[in-house]
Design a protein around this motif. Structure first.
Motif, PDB file in Angstrom:
ATOM      1  N   GLN A   1      14.145  20.763  41.852  1.00  0.00           N
ATOM      2  CA  GLN A   1      13.404  19.803  42.650  1.00  0.00           C
ATOM      3  C   GLN A   1      13.381  20.291  44.095  1.00  0.00           C
ATOM      4  OE1 GLN A   1      14.778  15.736  42.115  1.00  0.00           O
ATOM      5  NE2 GLN A   1      12.726  15.075  41.559  1.00  0.00           N
ATOM      6  N   ASP A   2      12.179  20.267  44.668  1.00  0.00           N
ATOM      7  CA  ASP A   2      11.953  20.669  46.059  1.00  0.00           C
ATOM      8  C   ASP A   2      11.968  19.404  46.926  1.00  0.00           C
ATOM      9  OD1 ASP A   2      11.133  22.049  48.330  1.00  0.00           O
ATOM     10  OD2 ASP A   2       9.095  22.429  47.629  1.00  0.00           O
ATOM     11  N   HIS A   3      12.011  19.548  48.231  1.00  0.00           N
ATOM     12  CA  HIS A   3      11.902  18.425  49.173  1.00  0.00           C
ATOM     13  C   HIS A   3      10.847  18.825  50.185  1.00  0.00           C
ATOM     14  CE1 HIS A   3      15.738  17.907  47.227  1.00  0.00           C
ATOM     15  NE2 HIS A   3      15.850  16.692  47.706  1.00  0.00           N
ATOM     16  N   LYS A   4       9.597  18.387  49.949  1.00  0.00           N
ATOM     17  CA  LYS A   4       8.477  18.943  50.717  1.00  0.00           C
ATOM     18  C   LYS A   4       8.304  18.350  52.097  1.00  0.00           C
ATOM     19  CE  LYS A   4       5.838  21.030  47.158  1.00  0.00           C
ATOM     20  NZ  LYS A   4       4.781  21.027  46.182  1.00  0.00           N
ATOM     21  N   ARG A   5       8.717  17.093  52.290  1.00  0.00           N
ATOM     22  CA  ARG A   5       8.487  16.461  53.587  1.00  0.00           C
ATOM     23  C   ARG A   5       9.547  16.911  54.582  1.00  0.00           C
ATOM     24  NH1 ARG A   5       4.767  12.389  53.743  1.00  0.00           N
ATOM     25  NH2 ARG A   5       3.748  12.150  51.723  1.00  0.00           N
TER      26      ARG A   5
ATOM     27  N   THR B   1       5.773  20.286  54.315  1.00  0.00           N
ATOM     28  CA  THR B   1       6.223  21.609  54.773  1.00  0.00           C
ATOM     29  C   THR B   1       6.151  22.560  53.579  1.00  0.00           C
ATOM     30  OG1 THR B   1       8.517  21.372  54.057  1.00  0.00           O
ATOM     31  CG2 THR B   1       7.946  20.423  56.201  1.00  0.00           C
ATOM     32  N   GLY B   2       6.580  23.791  53.783  1.00  0.00           N
ATOM     33  CA  GLY B   2       6.703  24.721  52.666  1.00  0.00           C
ATOM     34  C   GLY B   2       7.839  24.328  51.729  1.00  0.00           C
ATOM     35  N   GLY B   3       8.742  23.463  52.182  1.00  0.00           N
ATOM     36  CA  GLY B   3       9.895  23.046  51.365  1.00  0.00           C
ATOM     37  C   GLY B   3      11.154  23.080  52.218  1.00  0.00           C
TER      38      GLY B   3
ATOM     39  N   LEU C   1       4.874  31.589  35.947  1.00  0.00           N
ATOM     40  CA  LEU C   1       4.003  30.412  36.009  1.00  0.00           C
ATOM     41  C   LEU C   1       4.847  29.269  36.559  1.00  0.00           C
ATOM     42  CD1 LEU C   1       1.218  29.094  35.312  1.00  0.00           C
ATOM     43  CD2 LEU C   1       2.296  28.338  33.181  1.00  0.00           C
ATOM     44  N   PHE C   2       4.512  28.856  37.772  1.00  0.00           N
ATOM     45  CA  PHE C   2       5.232  27.786  38.474  1.00  0.00           C
ATOM     46  C   PHE C   2       4.494  26.502  38.155  1.00  0.00           C
ATOM     47  CE2 PHE C   2       6.647  26.615  43.111  1.00  0.00           C
ATOM     48  CZ  PHE C   2       6.509  25.258  42.893  1.00  0.00           C
ATOM     49  N   CYS C   3       5.136  25.623  37.367  1.00  0.00           N
ATOM     50  CA  CYS C   3       4.528  24.347  37.017  1.00  0.00           C
ATOM     51  C   CYS C   3       5.047  23.293  37.983  1.00  0.00           C
ATOM     52  CB  CYS C   3       4.859  23.941  35.587  1.00  0.00           C
ATOM     53  SG  CYS C   3       4.467  25.221  34.371  1.00  0.00           S
TER      54      CYS C   3
ATOM     55  N   PHE D   1      -0.440  24.332  39.737  1.00  0.00           N
ATOM     56  CA  PHE D   1       0.199  25.561  39.285  1.00  0.00           C
ATOM     57  C   PHE D   1       0.292  26.514  40.460  1.00  0.00           C
ATOM     58  CE2 PHE D   1      -1.766  24.437  35.066  1.00  0.00           C
ATOM     59  CZ  PHE D   1      -0.566  24.235  34.402  1.00  0.00           C
ATOM     60  N   ASN D   2       1.370  27.296  40.484  1.00  0.00           N
ATOM     61  CA  ASN D   2       1.425  28.461  41.351  1.00  0.00           C
ATOM     62  C   ASN D   2       1.683  29.648  40.438  1.00  0.00           C
ATOM     63  OD1 ASN D   2       1.138  27.136  43.942  1.00  0.00           O
ATOM     64  ND2 ASN D   2       3.160  26.293  43.561  1.00  0.00           N
ATOM     65  N   VAL D   3       1.372  30.833  40.919  1.00  0.00           N
ATOM     66  CA  VAL D   3       1.442  32.005  40.042  1.00  0.00           C
ATOM     67  C   VAL D   3       2.555  32.945  40.466  1.00  0.00           C
ATOM     68  CG1 VAL D   3      -0.979  31.809  39.430  1.00  0.00           C
ATOM     69  CG2 VAL D   3      -0.330  33.259  41.368  1.00  0.00           C
ATOM     70  N   ARG D   4       3.577  32.341  41.095  1.00  0.00           N
ATOM     71  CA  ARG D   4       4.711  33.105  41.635  1.00  0.00           C
ATOM     72  C   ARG D   4       5.886  32.137  41.722  1.00  0.00           C
ATOM     73  NH1 ARG D   4       5.174  29.419  45.676  1.00  0.00           N
ATOM     74  NH2 ARG D   4       3.115  28.732  46.338  1.00  0.00           N
ATOM     75  N   PHE D   5       7.051  32.661  42.038  1.00  0.00           N
ATOM     76  CA  PHE D   5       8.215  31.796  42.178  1.00  0.00           C
ATOM     77  C   PHE D   5       8.055  30.883  43.391  1.00  0.00           C
ATOM     78  CE2 PHE D   5      10.176  35.173  39.625  1.00  0.00           C
ATOM     79  CZ  PHE D   5      10.856  34.402  38.694  1.00  0.00           C
ATOM     80  N   GLY D   6       8.728  29.742  43.371  1.00  0.00           N
ATOM     81  CA  GLY D   6       8.674  28.788  44.477  1.00  0.00           C
ATOM     82  C   GLY D   6       9.727  29.092  45.524  1.00  0.00           C
ATOM     83  N   ASP D   7       9.432  28.684  46.733  1.00  0.00           N
ATOM     84  CA  ASP D   7      10.364  28.838  47.841  1.00  0.00           C
ATOM     85  C   ASP D   7      10.495  27.468  48.491  1.00  0.00           C
ATOM     86  OD1 ASP D   7      11.731  29.548  50.132  1.00  0.00           O
ATOM     87  OD2 ASP D   7      10.601  31.401  50.425  1.00  0.00           O
ATOM     88  N   PRO D   8      11.648  26.819  48.480  1.00  0.00           N
ATOM     89  CA  PRO D   8      13.002  27.324  48.287  1.00  0.00           C
ATOM     90  C   PRO D   8      13.624  27.125  46.901  1.00  0.00           C
ATOM     91  CG  PRO D   8      13.134  25.154  49.243  1.00  0.00           C
ATOM     92  CD  PRO D   8      11.676  25.431  48.999  1.00  0.00           C
ATOM     93  N   GLU D   9      12.849  26.706  45.887  1.00  0.00           N
ATOM     94  CA  GLU D   9      13.465  26.459  44.577  1.00  0.00           C
ATOM     95  C   GLU D   9      14.162  27.697  44.009  1.00  0.00           C
ATOM     96  OE1 GLU D   9      10.330  25.632  45.463  1.00  0.00           O
ATOM     97  OE2 GLU D   9       9.535  23.993  44.214  1.00  0.00           O
ATOM     98  N   THR D  10      13.543  28.871  44.238  1.00  0.00           N
ATOM     99  CA  THR D  10      14.090  30.110  43.658  1.00  0.00           C
ATOM    100  C   THR D  10      15.534  30.368  44.107  1.00  0.00           C
ATOM    101  OG1 THR D  10      11.889  31.022  43.542  1.00  0.00           O
ATOM    102  CG2 THR D  10      13.690  32.613  43.501  1.00  0.00           C
TER     103      THR D  10
HETATM  104  N1  GLY Z   1       8.254  25.083  47.131  1.00  0.00           N
HETATM  105  C1  GLY Z   1       6.888  25.011  46.833  1.00  0.00           C
HETATM  106  C2  GLY Z   1       6.189  26.314  46.827  1.00  0.00           C
HETATM  107  O1  GLY Z   1       6.795  27.366  46.810  1.00  0.00           O
HETATM  108  O2  GLY Z   1       4.964  26.308  46.803  1.00  0.00           O
END
Ligand code: GLY
Ligand code: AMP
Length: 424
Positions: free
Chosen positions: A212-216, A226-228, A269-271, A286-295
């Motif tokens: 789980q990300d925290h976007k705000r 934000t980006g996370g 595949l980032f769902c 969808f994103n087509v790469r790893f998430g930041d900061p989830e990774t």
């Molecule tokens: N954390 C969301 C993203 O990487 O797009």
């Protein structure tokens, strides 16, 4: 096989990927282009223009690179994976066509509709349909979600609570803030968000620990997107029942659909999902790469030979025996930002205390926006560092992260104090 790997990127996500790759027994050598000062502790940095795809291919040939791992979306959107594959180089990352799942919200929504993937109802408006989009937004039930149709660095989505906000968002997007790709207008999904990463080889997949990300920007999910600002994994909201639904209702139809439409999906595949009260998932994006900061959190709980895992996916023969466990304990990542972010912020602020924070063996400080200046580590972005800790429980991981956060100093240091609070 002994892999010689080139990783593309320079953020906290790439620092976490670099650390996981170099600790893989299949990794013989890792280069990172362009990298950052934290990544320099793990791997050899290469300064090259990653937008020059021929230069990347030449580097790979010269250095007998066996695998390229692409971190961010931009090079994928520009077709880096296609050029490298034409040159006979294995790549963990999708083709330009497959990357449309992220680069065009309209493509992604139409694709989901064709293949029965659960997502919010929507309509797509092209660059010339400003007036119809405006009318549609004004008449839509509230809240309504307005999305720019192309890449917008995570800033192209407005959840409008009033008709005036909806109209303003449509007008702003048609004024060309991001480009001239038109908009998607969709219904509001309620529930809890989760990020699930599927490692895909075009046909088969394996999912990693749900996060789980925290976007705000602000505590309690307030303020700007934000980006996370922090993440944790595994996220308890994604029970094994929910994960089964994500596999059968989302990842499987996407892989089958992409293959049947002639653009097999190879890579992460980032769902981005909304999980409703019944545990039913809908796709937010969808994103087509790893998430930041989830990774940073997901890699911290993964016990695997990720070099071999990514290489097997890139070679279209996914080998899940490379994974010992996707979730050893829990991890929490707290982003340290420069106050002002996501608007204007200062750069060049001297950073101290990272060694002190990392004296705790359960803590890693990932570099996101840092650089070396006259022998001093200074900030070089809005999101500066990601303080990550692991623990046997989520409580323990969170407590360790926040203890370490206190040890790192720079002027204007700003962070959220409630990462993972909802799960606790
Ligand atoms: N954390 C969301 C993203 O990487 O797009
Ligand atoms: P996206 O860039 O598509 O992930 O959107 C950014 C954020 O906007 C998401 O993380 C959600 O918090 C929110 N969002 C996007 N689409 C929807 C939707 N249909 N319903 C509710 N929230 C949404």
């Amino acid at each position: 096989m002994s892999e010689r790997i080139l990783l593309i990127g320079s953020g906290g996500r790439e620092h976490a990927l670099a650390k996981a790759i170099v600790s893989s027994s299949s990794c013989d050598k890792l280069w990172v282009a362009p990298g950052n000062p934290g990544i320099a502790r793990e791997a050899e940095l290469v300064s090259m223009n990653i937008a020059d795809h021929d230069a990347v291919a030449t580097f790979c040939h010269k250095n007998n690179v066996t695998l390229v791992v692409v971190g961010p979306e931009q090079p994928l959107a520009e077709g880096l994976a296609d050029t490298l594959r034409e040159e006979g180089i294995d790549v963990y990352g999708p083709s330009q066509r497959a990357a449309q799942l992220e680069t065009s919200k309209g493509f992604s929504k139409d694709f989901m509709q064709r293949h029965g993937v659960p997502t919010a109802p929507y309509r797509r408006f092209n660059a010339t349909e400003h007036d119809t989009a405006r009318t549609y937004a004004a008449e839509h039930a509230l809240p309504v979600v307005i999305k720019y149709d192309g890449l917008a660095a995570g800033k192209g989505v407005v959840v409008a609570l009033t008709q005036a906000e909806a109209i303003e968002a449509v007008d702003a997007m048609y004024a060309g803030a991001f480009g001239d790709d038109g908009v998607v207008i969709e219904g509001f999904l309620s529930g809890q968000e989760a990020s699930v990463f599927a490692v895909c080889d075009g046909t088969d997949f394996v999912t990693l620990a749900p996060a789980q990300d925290h976007k705000r920007i602000g505590d309690g999910d307030t303020g700007k997107n934000t980006g996370g600002m922090g993440a944790y994994a595994p996220a308890p909201i994604v029970t094994s029942d929910v994960l089964d639904k994500i596999h059968t209702q989302v990842v499987r139809p996407v892989l089958d659909g992409m293959a049947s439409e002639g653009m097999p999906f190879i890579g992460c595949l980032f769902c981005g999902l909304m999980i409703d009260d019944h545990g039913d998932p809908s796709v937010v994006e969808f994103n087509v790469r790893f998430g930041d900061p989830e990774t940073q959190a997901v890699m911290s709980v993964l016990s695997a030979d990720v070099a071999a895992l990514f290489a097997s996916a890139a070679r279209e023969s996914l080998d899940t025996s490379t994974i010992a466990s996707t979730a050893v304990g829990f991890a929490c990542n707290v982003v340290l930002a420069s106050a002002g972010y996501p608007d204007a912020f200062d750069k060049g602020l001297a950073i101290t205390g990272i060694d002190d924070a990392e004296a705790d063996p359960y803590v890693t400080v990932y570099h996101a926006g840092t650089k070396e200046s006259n022998g001093t580590l200074v900030s070089n972005g809005g999101r500066v560092l990601g303080v990550t800790a692991v623990g046997d429980t989520l409580e323990q991981a969170v407590a360790r992260s926040y203890q370490a956060v206190e040890k790192v100093s720079f002027a204007n240091k700003f962070y959220r104090t409630d990462i993972a609070k909802r799960a606790l």
